[in-house]
Design a protein around this motif. Structure first.
Motif, PDB file in Angstrom:
ATOM      1  N   ASN A   1       0.007   9.145   6.204  1.00 59.20           N
ATOM      2  CA  ASN A   1      -0.545   9.290   4.841  1.00 59.20           C
ATOM      3  C   ASN A   1      -1.580   8.213   4.540  1.00 59.20           C
ATOM      4  O   ASN A   1      -1.749   7.821   3.379  1.00 59.20           O
ATOM      5  CB  ASN A   1       0.596   9.237   3.821  1.00 59.20           C
ATOM      6  CG  ASN A   1       0.186   9.802   2.476  1.00 59.20           C
ATOM      7  OD1 ASN A   1      -0.592  10.760   2.432  1.00 59.20           O
ATOM      8  ND2 ASN A   1       0.654   9.220   1.396  1.00 59.20           N
ATOM      9  N   SER A   2      -2.246   7.708   5.556  1.00 59.65           N
ATOM     10  CA  SER A   2      -3.285   6.692   5.321  1.00 59.65           C
ATOM     11  C   SER A   2      -4.225   6.683   6.513  1.00 59.65           C
ATOM     12  O   SER A   2      -3.991   7.391   7.489  1.00 59.65           O
ATOM     13  CB  SER A   2      -2.646   5.314   5.127  1.00 59.65           C
ATOM     14  OG  SER A   2      -1.816   5.012   6.230  1.00 59.65           O
TER      15      SER A   2
ATOM     16  N   ASP B   1       1.909   1.196  10.938  1.00 60.15           N
ATOM     17  CA  ASP B   1       1.842   2.449  10.176  1.00 60.15           C
ATOM     18  C   ASP B   1       1.597   3.566  11.182  1.00 60.15           C
ATOM     19  O   ASP B   1       0.905   3.378  12.180  1.00 60.15           O
ATOM     20  CB  ASP B   1       0.692   2.402   9.155  1.00 60.15           C
ATOM     21  CG  ASP B   1       0.901   3.366   8.002  1.00 60.15           C
ATOM     22  OD1 ASP B   1       1.036   2.921   6.851  1.00 60.15           O
ATOM     23  OD2 ASP B   1       0.925   4.612   8.256  1.00 60.15           O
TER      24      ASP B   1
ATOM     25  N   TYR C   1      14.164  12.782  -2.263  1.00 56.02           N
ATOM     26  CA  TYR C   1      13.395  11.528  -2.116  1.00 56.02           C
ATOM     27  C   TYR C   1      14.177  10.372  -2.745  1.00 56.02           C
ATOM     28  O   TYR C   1      14.379   9.323  -2.120  1.00 56.02           O
ATOM     29  CB  TYR C   1      12.017  11.674  -2.791  1.00 56.02           C
ATOM     30  CG  TYR C   1      11.335  10.344  -3.033  1.00 56.02           C
ATOM     31  CD1 TYR C   1      10.849   9.591  -1.967  1.00 56.02           C
ATOM     32  CD2 TYR C   1      11.202   9.826  -4.326  1.00 56.02           C
ATOM     33  CE1 TYR C   1      10.244   8.355  -2.190  1.00 56.02           C
ATOM     34  CE2 TYR C   1      10.599   8.598  -4.551  1.00 56.02           C
ATOM     35  CZ  TYR C   1      10.118   7.862  -3.473  1.00 56.02           C
ATOM     36  OH  TYR C   1       9.529   6.637  -3.694  1.00 56.02           O
TER      37      TYR C   1
ATOM     38  N   TYR D   1      -0.998   2.840   0.189  1.00 54.43           N
ATOM     39  CA  TYR D   1      -1.532   2.387  -1.115  1.00 54.43           C
ATOM     40  C   TYR D   1      -0.997   1.003  -1.511  1.00 54.43           C
ATOM     41  O   TYR D   1      -1.751   0.038  -1.640  1.00 54.43           O
ATOM     42  CB  TYR D   1      -1.157   3.461  -2.146  1.00 54.43           C
ATOM     43  CG  TYR D   1      -1.496   3.154  -3.585  1.00 54.43           C
ATOM     44  CD1 TYR D   1      -2.736   2.622  -3.934  1.00 54.43           C
ATOM     45  CD2 TYR D   1      -0.582   3.433  -4.608  1.00 54.43           C
ATOM     46  CE1 TYR D   1      -3.045   2.371  -5.270  1.00 54.43           C
ATOM     47  CE2 TYR D   1      -0.878   3.191  -5.932  1.00 54.43           C
ATOM     48  CZ  TYR D   1      -2.115   2.662  -6.255  1.00 54.43           C
ATOM     49  OH  TYR D   1      -2.407   2.416  -7.572  1.00 54.43           O
ATOM     50  N   ILE D   2       0.294   0.877  -1.668  1.00 58.31           N
ATOM     51  CA  ILE D   2       0.840  -0.404  -2.155  1.00 58.31           C
ATOM     52  C   ILE D   2       0.829  -1.445  -1.037  1.00 58.31           C
ATOM     53  O   ILE D   2       0.523  -2.621  -1.256  1.00 58.31           O
ATOM     54  CB  ILE D   2       2.269  -0.216  -2.721  1.00 58.31           C
ATOM     55  CG1 ILE D   2       2.285   0.910  -3.767  1.00 58.31           C
ATOM     56  CG2 ILE D   2       2.770  -1.512  -3.349  1.00 58.31           C
ATOM     57  CD1 ILE D   2       3.680   1.344  -4.206  1.00 58.31           C
TER      58      ILE D   2
ATOM     59  N   PHE E   1       7.466  -0.818   3.394  1.00 59.09           N
ATOM     60  CA  PHE E   1       6.898   0.214   2.516  1.00 59.09           C
ATOM     61  C   PHE E   1       6.967   1.604   3.145  1.00 59.09           C
ATOM     62  O   PHE E   1       6.895   2.599   2.422  1.00 59.09           O
ATOM     63  CB  PHE E   1       5.402  -0.059   2.274  1.00 59.09           C
ATOM     64  CG  PHE E   1       5.091  -1.303   1.514  1.00 59.09           C
ATOM     65  CD1 PHE E   1       5.138  -1.318   0.135  1.00 59.09           C
ATOM     66  CD2 PHE E   1       4.725  -2.464   2.175  1.00 59.09           C
ATOM     67  CE1 PHE E   1       4.830  -2.463  -0.572  1.00 59.09           C
ATOM     68  CE2 PHE E   1       4.412  -3.616   1.475  1.00 59.09           C
ATOM     69  CZ  PHE E   1       4.472  -3.619   0.093  1.00 59.09           C
TER      70      PHE E   1
ATOM     71  N   LEU F   1       8.124   4.651  12.837  1.00 55.41           N
ATOM     72  CA  LEU F   1       9.458   4.031  12.766  1.00 55.41           C
ATOM     73  C   LEU F   1      10.500   4.832  13.539  1.00 55.41           C
ATOM     74  O   LEU F   1      11.573   4.325  13.849  1.00 55.41           O
ATOM     75  CB  LEU F   1       9.915   3.894  11.309  1.00 55.41           C
ATOM     76  CG  LEU F   1       9.190   2.861  10.446  1.00 55.41           C
ATOM     77  CD1 LEU F   1       9.752   2.875   9.029  1.00 55.41           C
ATOM     78  CD2 LEU F   1       9.335   1.467  11.053  1.00 55.41           C
TER      79      LEU F   1
ATOM     80  N   LYS G   1      16.111   6.692  -1.226  1.00 56.24           N
ATOM     81  CA  LYS G   1      16.000   5.319  -1.752  1.00 56.24           C
ATOM     82  C   LYS G   1      17.395   4.747  -2.033  1.00 56.24           C
ATOM     83  O   LYS G   1      17.685   3.598  -1.729  1.00 56.24           O
ATOM     84  CB  LYS G   1      15.155   5.291  -3.035  1.00 56.24           C
ATOM     85  CG  LYS G   1      13.699   5.629  -2.829  1.00 56.24           C
ATOM     86  CD  LYS G   1      13.000   4.588  -1.972  1.00 56.24           C
ATOM     87  CE  LYS G   1      11.565   4.939  -1.669  1.00 56.24           C
ATOM     88  NZ  LYS G   1      10.999   4.162  -0.562  1.00 56.24           N
TER      89      LYS G   1
ATOM     90  N   ASN H   1      12.866  10.795   8.278  1.00 53.47           N
ATOM     91  CA  ASN H   1      11.790   9.796   8.260  1.00 53.47           C
ATOM     92  C   ASN H   1      12.228   8.524   7.524  1.00 53.47           C
ATOM     93  O   ASN H   1      12.099   7.414   8.045  1.00 53.47           O
ATOM     94  CB  ASN H   1      10.546  10.387   7.593  1.00 53.47           C
ATOM     95  CG  ASN H   1       9.344   9.475   7.775  1.00 53.47           C
ATOM     96  OD1 ASN H   1       8.725   9.432   8.831  1.00 53.47           O
ATOM     97  ND2 ASN H   1       9.043   8.690   6.755  1.00 53.47           N
TER      98      ASN H   1
ATOM     99  N   LYS I   1       6.988  10.052   0.248  1.00 50.17           N
ATOM    100  CA  LYS I   1       7.260   9.797  -1.178  1.00 50.17           C
ATOM    101  C   LYS I   1       6.994  10.980  -2.115  1.00 50.17           C
ATOM    102  O   LYS I   1       7.013  10.814  -3.323  1.00 50.17           O
ATOM    103  CB  LYS I   1       6.437   8.599  -1.634  1.00 50.17           C
ATOM    104  CG  LYS I   1       4.940   8.812  -1.492  1.00 50.17           C
ATOM    105  CD  LYS I   1       4.115   7.771  -2.238  1.00 50.17           C
ATOM    106  CE  LYS I   1       2.655   8.102  -2.182  1.00 50.17           C
ATOM    107  NZ  LYS I   1       1.773   7.235  -2.918  1.00 50.17           N
TER     108      LYS I   1
END
Ligand SMILES: NC(=O)c1ccc[n+]([C@@H]2O[C@H](COP(=O)([O-])OP(=O)(O)OC[C@H]3O[C@@H](n4cnc5c(N)ncnc54)[C@H](O)[C@@H]3O)[C@@H](O)[C@H]2O)c1
Length: 330
Positions: free
Chosen positions: A34-35, A30, A147, A10-11, A79, A58, A151, A98, A83
């Motif tokens: 999730n995309s 990617d 989560y 998304y971002i 990114f 990754l 971060k 992950n 999430k």
């Protein structure tokens, strides 16, 4: 050359568009967890330029190194990550592996190929449950779920790295609540399953895919009793990354910025803005508070304004309009 990890997300996809529009050379990595790969087609349709794409995880160290071998990467915008807060509570190891192991692999590859600039997607969730608003970059940190812990751990690792090697330039961007979509309606947010976040949920109710919205708590000390958050248009957020990239080109050290608008809107205010912007009624129901939620969260945006020359320009109705225009067309 900029490597965007999670760039079909998304971002990441919105940021890819803005960087291409600034004539930057980008590569997207990617694993498509999730995309979808069609996002690359959409980026090409919007910008007229097709970014190079690697479907790589990754956690795949060899695949990751291959990308650095084949391309002269000067900066990474990172990114890629999982999430979903609820899923992280149920499966913390999946999140630690992950997000944290994935980031360690990325940093090792960067160091090996002498790439020392990274912009990292952090989150306002690292402020924990502190009650003093607005949140500045110096507000106390804490975590309420796995989560958020990923971060915070990654932020700490990056701080240690900046201390150990002064050639590294690191920018931590703490996002507030991104919503909205590119006005082409070709890219936007489309999470799988029952969404965690308010706007995707509202869109699903508007489209008739879910019967009604649960509003968690109406007895908070806020304007109407419902929780207040700082929503930022994803197009503004993407511009924030371009500004951060402009800064990282000529700086080293570690810098932290909030990316929000500085304005808070309650859940009921968001619902009524959505109804007004799109002329659709949203059915909702008041449900009990969720554990871990706080009444009000919004950003102090001065540091990003002064040091990055970043100020969000879209208002809540434009965010609601663009979210819906994207979602109604998919
Ligand atoms: N959307 C928000 O509300 C929000 C708020 C604060 C911070 N963030 C952070 O911003 C980043 C981007 O968020 P988003 O909303 O665009 O999420 P997203 O899920 O749309 O994008 C993340 C992308 O990363 C990819 N990915 C995940 N793990 C990967 C791996 N191991 N290897 C390769 N690719 C992998 C996914 O397939 C996905 O395309 C995330 O790190 C997220 O934690 C998001």
């Amino acid at each position: 050359m900029i490597l965007i990890t999670g760039g079909t997300g998304y971002i990441g996809s919105h940021t890819a568009v803005k960087l291409i529009e600034q004539n930057e050379d980008i590569i997207i990595l990617d694993n498509l967890y999730n995309s979808k790969s069609e996002v690359i087609d959409s980026i090409e349709t919007i910008t007229g330029k097709r970014p190079k794409f690697y479907q790589t995880d990754l956690l795949d160290i060899n695949g990751l190194e291959q990308i650095f071998k084949e391309n002269k990467i000067d900066c990474v915008i990172h990114f890629a990550g999982l999430k979903a807060v609820g899923e992280s509570v149920a499966q913390p190891l999946k999140y630690f592996n992950n997000n944290i192991t994935g980031t360690i692999n990325l940093l090792m590859a960067m160091q090996k190929y002498n790439c020392k600039k990274i912009i990292f997607s952090s989150s306002a969730t690292v402020y924990g449950t502190t009650q003093i608003m607005p949140l500045t970059e110096n507000s106390p940190l804490g975590v309420t779920n796995p989560y958020g812990r990923t971060k915070l751990v990654i932020e700490d690792m990056l701080k240690d790295l900046a201390n150990a090697d002064n050639e590294f330039c690191i920018i931590l961007l703490r996002y507030f609540n991104p919503i909205g979509a590119n006005q082409s309606n070709l890219i936007g947010e489309n999470p799988n399953g029952i969404p965690n976040n308010l706007m995707p949920y509202i869109c699903k109710v508007a489209k008739g895919e879910l019967p009604e919205l649960n509003v968690f708590g109406n007895d908070y000390d806020t304007v109407d009793g419902t929780g207040v958050r700082d929503y930022i248009h994803v197009e503004d957020l993407a511009i924030g990354h371009v500004k951060a990239y402009n800064k990282i080109k000529s700086n080293n050290g570690l810098h932290i910025y909030n990316l929000g608008t500085g304005n808070g809107y309650s859940v009921l205010q968001v619902i009524s803005s959505f109804e007004k912007a799109n002329n659709i009624k949203i059915n909702y129901n008041i449900a009990p508070r969720r554990t871990g939620d706080v009444a009000t969260v919004y950003a102090d945006t001065k540091k990003a304004e002064v040091e990055l020359d970043f100020k969000a320009k879209y208002g809540i109705e434009e965010m609601c309009r663009d979210s819906w225009n994207f979602y109604r067309n998919i």
